[in-house]
Design a protein around this motif. Sequence first.
Motif: not given
Length: 208
Positions: A128-147
């Motif tokens: 869940f945290m990976l999703v929140v970070l990826s699409i709301f808190l720290c999103p990027t243009s990548s389709t993958r979660a940031s490590c």
Amino acid sequence: MHKLTKLICALTEPQKRLIDQCGFGSILKLKCRNMPYKQLIVWLARYYDEKTQCIKIPGTGAFKIDALTVHWILGIPHGRAKIKARASQEVKSVIANDTTPGPLAPKIQDLIAMITPELVGDRFVRIFMLVVLSIFLCPTSSTRASCHYYEGIRLVKKIKSYDWCDAVMSSLKSGLSKFQKYVGKGNTCEKATLSSCIFVLFVSISFL
């Protein structure tokens, strides 16, 4: 935003309690499905001053956006521990075991699909945290979660101790800097992308 609010609505009460225990209960209250007034956000981004961390609007005034501002707006943990930007191979293995095996970071869409009512415990929290970070808190243009944030979610019981506000602010500064450089090269604002938590930028205008 719509994907996140839809996901939040589908969470079970036990899952919500786990997120609340990690200090991210405020995210569960998010109701905004999309970001209106794109032109306003782009306009604000043009007036961001990286040195002072302020939005300086000519003839109006200025307001600062820093980690404390992020905490006021989002209510997420503003702990003392900084998140290591580079994840160790060990923690990458932990995330891979939770999500998808292999060297590549998991796709965001795949992570969302993994969150079912049956998903519980630390594995649920990390995904869940990976999703929140990826699409709301720290999103990027990548389709993958940031490590970059793996170290902060590895031990669920310590998530609350990290300075997530600083992480969001760092992402926002990076996004604003890239936006300004893109526009500074003569490109139009309409074609520019702003990969960061623009929700913070939008809400912060109320400080004027």
